[in-house]
Design a protein around this motif. Structure first.
Motif, mmCIF file in Angstrom:
data_model
loop_
_atom_site.group_PDB
_atom_site.id
_atom_site.type_symbol
_atom_site.label_atom_id
_atom_site.label_comp_id
_atom_site.label_asym_id
_atom_site.label_seq_id
_atom_site.Cartn_x
_atom_site.Cartn_y
_atom_site.Cartn_z
ATOM 1 N N LEU A 105 -40.898 45.150 -14.824
ATOM 2 C CA LEU A 105 -39.204 45.107 -14.896
ATOM 3 C C LEU A 105 -39.003 43.312 -14.616
ATOM 4 O O LEU A 105 -38.621 42.975 -14.891
ATOM 5 C CB LEU A 105 -39.365 45.671 -13.502
ATOM 6 N N LEU A 106 -40.230 42.651 -14.365
ATOM 7 C CA LEU A 106 -39.021 41.673 -14.196
ATOM 8 C C LEU A 106 -39.586 40.679 -15.458
ATOM 9 O O LEU A 106 -38.655 40.021 -15.685
ATOM 10 C CB LEU A 106 -40.484 40.317 -13.123
ATOM 11 N N LYS A 107 -40.389 40.793 -16.367
ATOM 12 C CA LYS A 107 -40.408 40.341 -17.657
ATOM 13 C C LYS A 107 -39.239 40.773 -17.859
ATOM 14 O O LYS A 107 -37.906 40.266 -18.597
ATOM 15 C CB LYS A 107 -41.855 41.191 -18.458
ATOM 16 N N GLN A 108 -38.491 42.316 -18.076
ATOM 17 C CA GLN A 108 -37.331 42.451 -18.549
ATOM 18 C C GLN A 108 -36.622 41.829 -18.099
ATOM 19 O O GLN A 108 -35.347 41.455 -19.075
ATOM 20 C CB GLN A 108 -37.114 44.213 -18.560
ATOM 21 N N TRP A 109 -36.142 42.185 -16.978
ATOM 22 C CA TRP A 109 -35.256 41.234 -15.846
ATOM 23 C C TRP A 109 -34.621 39.272 -16.549
ATOM 24 O O TRP A 109 -33.835 39.296 -16.790
ATOM 25 C CB TRP A 109 -35.451 41.343 -14.700
ATOM 26 N N ILE A 110 -36.073 39.011 -16.481
ATOM 27 C CA ILE A 110 -36.109 37.793 -17.548
ATOM 28 C C ILE A 110 -35.787 37.645 -18.554
ATOM 29 O O ILE A 110 -34.415 36.639 -19.119
ATOM 30 C CB ILE A 110 -37.545 37.187 -17.076
ATOM 31 N N ASP A 111 -36.071 38.530 -19.576
ATOM 32 C CA ASP A 111 -35.652 38.666 -21.031
ATOM 33 C C ASP A 111 -33.896 39.252 -21.088
ATOM 34 O O ASP A 111 -33.351 38.931 -21.858
ATOM 35 C CB ASP A 111 -36.489 39.408 -21.406
ATOM 36 N N GLU A 112 -33.559 39.363 -19.739
ATOM 37 C CA GLU A 112 -31.822 39.849 -20.001
ATOM 38 C C GLU A 112 -31.237 39.117 -19.308
ATOM 39 O O GLU A 112 -30.380 39.639 -19.016
ATOM 40 C CB GLU A 112 -32.288 41.134 -19.510
ATOM 41 N N GLY A 113 -31.679 38.202 -19.080
ATOM 42 C CA GLY A 113 -31.288 36.754 -18.403
ATOM 43 C C GLY A 113 -30.926 36.263 -16.924
ATOM 44 O O GLY A 113 -30.059 35.921 -16.028
ATOM 45 N N VAL A 114 -32.115 37.179 -16.463
ATOM 46 C CA VAL A 114 -31.304 36.620 -14.875
ATOM 47 C C VAL A 114 -30.959 37.554 -14.496
ATOM 48 O O VAL A 114 -30.061 36.593 -13.662
ATOM 49 C CB VAL A 114 -32.638 35.342 -14.545
ATOM 50 N N VAL A 115 -30.413 38.656 -14.697
ATOM 51 C CA VAL A 115 -28.917 39.215 -14.070
ATOM 52 C C VAL A 115 -29.001 39.295 -12.682
ATOM 53 O O VAL A 115 -29.655 39.034 -11.736
ATOM 54 C CB VAL A 115 -28.446 40.191 -14.442
ATOM 55 N N TRP A 116 -27.951 38.385 -11.894
ATOM 56 C CA TRP A 116 -28.326 38.765 -10.372
ATOM 57 C C TRP A 116 -26.408 38.541 -9.539
ATOM 58 O O TRP A 116 -25.441 37.923 -9.931
ATOM 59 C CB TRP A 116 -28.858 36.354 -10.148
ATOM 60 N N ASP A 117 -26.728 39.432 -8.483
ATOM 61 C CA ASP A 117 -25.565 39.921 -7.904
ATOM 62 C C ASP A 117 -24.284 38.521 -8.086
ATOM 63 O O ASP A 117 -25.187 38.412 -7.219
ATOM 64 C CB ASP A 117 -25.789 41.372 -7.473
ATOM 65 N N GLU A 118 -23.673 38.410 -7.988
ATOM 66 C CA GLU A 118 -22.056 37.124 -7.671
ATOM 67 C C GLU A 118 -22.035 37.229 -5.936
ATOM 68 O O GLU A 118 -22.766 37.811 -4.978
ATOM 69 C CB GLU A 118 -20.905 37.730 -7.775
ATOM 70 N N GLY A 119 -22.887 35.994 -5.526
ATOM 71 C CA GLY A 119 -22.789 35.676 -4.024
ATOM 72 C C GLY A 119 -24.069 36.110 -3.044
ATOM 73 O O GLY A 119 -24.596 36.167 -2.262
ATOM 74 N N PHE A 120 -25.038 36.791 -4.123
ATOM 75 C CA PHE A 120 -26.419 37.643 -3.300
ATOM 76 C C PHE A 120 -27.344 36.540 -2.632
ATOM 77 O O PHE A 120 -27.390 35.433 -3.656
ATOM 78 C CB PHE A 120 -26.813 38.735 -4.433
ATOM 79 N N ALA A 121 -27.651 36.293 -2.101
ATOM 80 C CA ALA A 121 -28.701 35.628 -1.314
ATOM 81 C C ALA A 121 -29.745 36.314 -0.633
ATOM 82 O O ALA A 121 -28.971 37.023 0.588
ATOM 83 C CB ALA A 121 -28.295 33.845 -0.864
ATOM 84 N N PHE A 122 -30.566 35.920 -0.398
ATOM 85 C CA PHE A 122 -31.697 36.937 -0.003
ATOM 86 C C PHE A 122 -31.884 36.424 2.168
ATOM 87 O O PHE A 122 -31.581 36.805 2.807
ATOM 88 C CB PHE A 122 -33.140 36.679 0.148
ATOM 89 N N LYS A 123 -30.863 35.309 2.296
ATOM 90 C CA LYS A 123 -30.545 35.229 3.576
ATOM 91 C C LYS A 123 -29.467 33.512 2.775
ATOM 92 O O LYS A 123 -29.554 32.335 2.498
ATOM 93 C CB LYS A 123 -31.919 33.941 4.592
ATOM 94 N N LYS A 124 -28.182 34.283 3.672
ATOM 95 C CA LYS A 124 -27.279 33.489 3.550
ATOM 96 C C LYS A 124 -27.383 31.679 3.213
ATOM 97 O O LYS A 124 -28.833 31.626 4.516
ATOM 98 C CB LYS A 124 -26.121 33.777 4.400
ATOM 99 N N PRO A 125 -26.754 30.797 2.646
ATOM 100 C CA PRO A 125 -26.788 29.688 2.999
ATOM 101 C C PRO A 125 -26.534 29.548 4.068
ATOM 102 O O PRO A 125 -25.934 29.682 4.717
ATOM 103 C CB PRO A 125 -25.871 29.150 1.514
ATOM 104 N N ALA A 126 -27.310 27.558 4.775
ATOM 105 C CA ALA A 126 -27.239 27.629 5.591
ATOM 106 C C ALA A 126 -26.306 26.718 5.510
ATOM 107 O O ALA A 126 -25.702 25.876 4.595
ATOM 108 C CB ALA A 126 -28.687 26.729 5.341
ATOM 109 N N TYR A 127 -25.981 26.525 7.599
ATOM 110 C CA TYR A 127 -24.424 26.125 6.813
ATOM 111 C C TYR A 127 -24.315 24.232 6.349
ATOM 112 O O TYR A 127 -25.381 23.251 6.706
ATOM 113 C CB TYR A 127 -24.069 25.560 8.349
ATOM 114 N N GLU A 128 -22.722 24.092 5.821
ATOM 115 C CA GLU A 128 -23.085 22.800 4.906
ATOM 116 C C GLU A 128 -21.769 21.952 5.671
ATOM 117 O O GLU A 128 -20.968 22.739 5.723
ATOM 118 C CB GLU A 128 -22.729 23.352 3.936
ATOM 119 N N PRO A 129 -22.530 21.303 6.661
ATOM 120 C CA PRO A 129 -21.070 20.496 6.860
ATOM 121 C C PRO A 129 -20.275 19.892 5.942
ATOM 122 O O PRO A 129 -20.499 19.822 4.633
ATOM 123 C CB PRO A 129 -21.450 19.631 8.291
#
Length: 812
Positions: A105-129
């Motif tokens: 699955l990882l190979k296929q995902w990379i071959d397909e262009g590393v599709v990533w849901d827009e705005g998704f993060a495993f942990k939301k980005p830290a506060y940027e002042p």
């Protein structure tokens, strides 16, 4: 059930793959990363510099470069690591291997262009002042509380459904504000006058008077700045000549209330040698790690002191705890570097060279091709730019923390952290800018608020402080210097001599009118004529003399056309190559009772023969009040033999027969004369003041007691000191000789008074130490301790008991 669901999910995934369907990122890839990679590579965790928290971070790769080549799984090192059986290369490094189906699955995902849901993060980005400044709109006042700070905090408390902290009593306020602004206990007569005042403006007037006390303010806040700029009077680097003090410049800057933007520019791009020690850091002896070179020290110091950024992690590798990268740390270091700077990761060369660059290019950038002095000026301008809101937010947050016990952003060196009130932080930053970067006005603004003038919270040691909500000021421990000053105030045990090479107080031209100058301009025989001394001539001049009696204070002035290097008792004290300036010197720590020598290496400049001359004059004030003068005149000697200098010390002296009487210049250059007449008397008068204030703990070298109480050695920047009492501190307070000696000295003086009254003494000490009268129970206990006729031991025990009270040790 969880095992069943997991098996079902994998079955669906295998079926989708078998049918040639596109990989479902959310349902197929995210679970794989969570199970096998999240522990080390998501959220704030970036082992090996690799973050898989979001798509951009993953594609950026880690310390060894990209791990994924989008569209080419066969060239992606991530897949190779997952498939590897080598313990040093395999990923994950421990635990069960990634199943073949998931690898597919990882190979296929990379071959397909590393599709990533827009705005998704495993942990939301830290506060940027925010970077740029913002002037918040003030909320409406409630109950007539018009102070801007109170308007913001009242709204904050209402939103949190919290009640306001209770107002502070006058006596407790007086003690707190004295200790916070000038670091000293209020004198009983000052406290009595304040308590008797019935005017509604009395607190504002007290704050104004304390901040107008230039010496008191400077010598208290000297502790804060010595910590933050890692300046001291002894210790690592100072002994070996590996670093230089900025004490004189720092003290003068605080006394005259130098605007903070100018203060910062003079530290980052020094206009002269007096403030240069900050950016030059510590030149450690022997081999040092890449993270301890003076260039990297510069990057760490500037980012921490003025931006609240801890760059130490990013100085070795991309930071695991915030967003700063190795290249950014080295870019800042390269601004200071006078040589090509190779980037090292974890002490290993990367083969890349750093390019001088500033951390926030959106408001401007330094010219990497410019010479080092120009790059420093550009950095100083960017740092203090009106567009750099982070600069002003960082310092006002530090001041709030010192006054209120906890920062708006906490910790104060983690300015990436979200503030508990962005409006309050931005308001204070705006206040700083609109005041002309006047730190005293910001302190006054805080101190005049009802928020500051509220009862303090007492937080128990070890109490969980997560989820902080403002509920009033926090009680603070006295700093080591405040505690020692308080003890010295109560006991009159302060030393007569200080170690800091500073001139106390401001220049007073009126006081200078009473000073008669004794010095003369001198040089070697080349000044006799008929032609002027040759350009480039270098000579040595000296005076050997004896001082009789204990020394209390020594102030000197020196100037030379064109340049000089001054040694006192063979140790380097000062040097300057600006013939137009008159340098004032504190020589307390240089001269001593008994035999002394002053040696000056003087040099003429220019392109041809031209006038050359040296002027030196010092006033030695003795403990008995007598004063003597040491000044250049015909008693000085000169030689053309110039000794070597190594690590701030003179080499072997010239032979006795080489020394000749100095030549007194009877017709000195007019500009020389004007300079001496207009400037020297006022400078020398500063050492002749009959009643010098008590020597403060901030002006002397650290001792065991102060180190025990948290005074750092300042090898590193220290922005906050511990607020909890340690076991070692408790032991030293109970048994330490330094404190015992001070209390014994005070007890002896108090006991020597005629007809000492136990009740009156107890009341006096309580009022001075705690700003209140003793309670009936306390009075009965102290009278029992002292007895009908107080003894020296009884007085010492009472002093110790008062100084050990939490009420004394804390600022509430």
């Amino acid at each position: 059930m969880s095992l069943l669901l997991r098996s079902l999910s994998l079955s669906i995934a295998f079926a989708a793959f078998a049918n040639g369907a596109a990989v479902d990122f959310s349902h197929q890839i995210v679970p794989i990363i969570r199970e096998h990679c999240a522990e080390c590579h998501t959220g704030d965790k970036k082992k090996g510099g690799l973050s898989m928290n979001d798509r951009k971070s993953l594609l950026d790769g880690g310390e060894d470069g990209a791990v994924i080549v989008s569209g080419q799984s066969a060239k992606s090192s991530l897949i190779a690591a997952v498939l590897s059986s080598d313990p040093d290369e395999q990923m994950p490094p421990k635990g069960k291997r990634v199943p073949a189906g998931q690898v597919a699955l990882l190979k296929q995902w990379i071959d397909e262009g590393v599709v990533w849901d827009e705005g998704f993060a495993f942990k939301k980005p830290a506060y940027e002042p925010p970077l740029k400044p913002r002037k918040p709109e003030l909320p409406a006042a409630v109950d007539g509380r018009m102070h801007p700070i109170d308007r913001i905090i009242d709204t904050y408390l209402a939103q949190k459904k919290l009640t306001r902290p209770q107002p502070l009593e006058d006596a407790v306020f007086a003690r707190r504000v004295h200790l916070d602004l000038v670091g000293l206990l209020p004198q009983p007569e000052v406290l009595d006058k304040f308590l008797a005042d019935k005017s509604p403006e009395k607190r504002a007037k007290l704050i104004e008077s304390l901040l107008a006390n230039d010496i008191g303010y400077a010598e208290h806040w000297l502790t804060f700045w010595n910590d933050l700029l890692r300046n001291d009077y002894s210790g690592t680097g100072f002994i070996t000549g590996g670093r230089k003090q900025i004490s004189k410049w720092l003290y003068e800057s605080l006394v005259v209330n130098k605007p903070f933007d100018q203060f910062t520019r003079e530290l980052i791009a020094p206009p002269g040698p007096d403030s240069r020690g900050y950016i030059d850091g510590i030149k450690w002896r022997g081999d040092v790690s890449a993270g301890q070179t003076v260039e990297i020290q510069f990057a760490q110091s500037v980012s921490q002191s003025f931006l609240g950024i801890n760059m130490k992690c990013a100085s070795c590798h991309d930071s695991f705890v915030d967003r700063w990268k190795l290249d950014e740390a080295y870019g800042l270091a390269a601004i200071y570097s006078s040589r090509p700077l190779d980037i090292a990761r974890c002490d290993k060369a990367t083969g890349k060279q750093a390019v001088a660059s500033w951390l926030f290019p959106e408001i401007g950038q330094v010219d990497a091709k410019a010479a080092q002095p120009e790059r420093l000026k550009q950095l100083a301008a960017l740092m203090t730019s009106p567009q750099n809101g982070r600069f002003s937010r960082t310092i006002v947050n530090r001041l709030w923390q010192r006054m209120m016990g906890r920062g708006i952003v906490h910790p104060v060196d983690a300015m990436q952290t979200e503030p508990w009130s962005a409006d309050l932080l931005d308001h204070l930053a705006t206040q700083l800018f609109e005041s002309g970067h006047d730190l005293r006005k910001v302190l006054a603004h805080i101190a005049t608020s009802q928020a500051y003038q509220s009862k303090a919270q007492v937080i128990d040691a070890g109490e969980d402080d997560h989820g902080y909500v403002f509920a009033g000021p926090r009680a603070k421990r006295m700093t080591a210097e405040q505690f020692v000053d308080a003890v010295w105030t109560l006991t009159d045990a302060a030393p007569k001599k200080m170690d800091a090479p500073v001139l106390r107080g401001k220049v007073d031209k009126e006081a200078g009118k009473s000073v008669t100058l004794a010095g003369q301009w001198i040089w070697g025989d080349s000044a006799k004529g008929p032609t002027a001394p040759p350009a480039g001539e270098m000579i040595q001049l000296r005076k050997v003399f004896k001082i009789e009696g204990a020394i209390e204070n020594v102030i000197g002035v020196i100037t030379c056309d064109n340049e000089y290097t001054l040694f006192v008792n063979n140790r380097l004290v000062a040097q300057d190559d600006d013939w137009t300036s008159l340098e004032a010197l504190a020589l307390n720590d240089s001269l001593r009772e008994g035999q002394n020598s002053i040696t000056i290496i003087a040099k003429n400049a220019g392109r041809g023969p031209n006038a050359a001359g040296l002027y030196f004059e010092a006033r030695v004030k003795h403990a008995d009040g007598k004063e003597e003068t040491i000044a250049t005149d015909e008693s000085w000697q000169w030689t053309s033999t110039v000794p070597s200098v190594k690590e701030g010390r003179l080499g072997a002296a010239a032979k006795k027969e080489d020394w000749r009487p100095a030549f007194v210049i009877t017709k000195p250059v007019g500009s020389w004369v004007t300079k001496i007449k207009t400037e020297a008397p006022a400078l020398l008068a500063r050492g002749s003041i009959a009643q010098q204030p008590m020597v403060r703990a901030a002006l002397v070298k650290s001792d065991f007691l102060m180190r025990t109480l948290g005074r750092p050695n300042r090898d590193q920047i220290v922005s906050t000191r511990p607020n909890d009492l340690t076991t070692l501190e408790a032991i030293d307070l109970a048994n330490g000789q330094t404190l015992a000696d001070a209390l014994a000295k005070g007890a002896k003086k108090i006991s020597a008074r005629n007809e000492i009254d136990a009740k009156a003494l107890a009341t006096q000490l309580y009022r001075h130490a705690l700003s209140r009268d003793p309670s009936p129970n306390e009075l009965a206990t102290t009278q029992e301790l002292l007895g009908p006729k107080p003894t020296e031991q009884g007085v010492q025990d009472l002093l110790w008991a008062i100084c050990m009270m939490p009420e004394f040790l804390m600022i509430r």
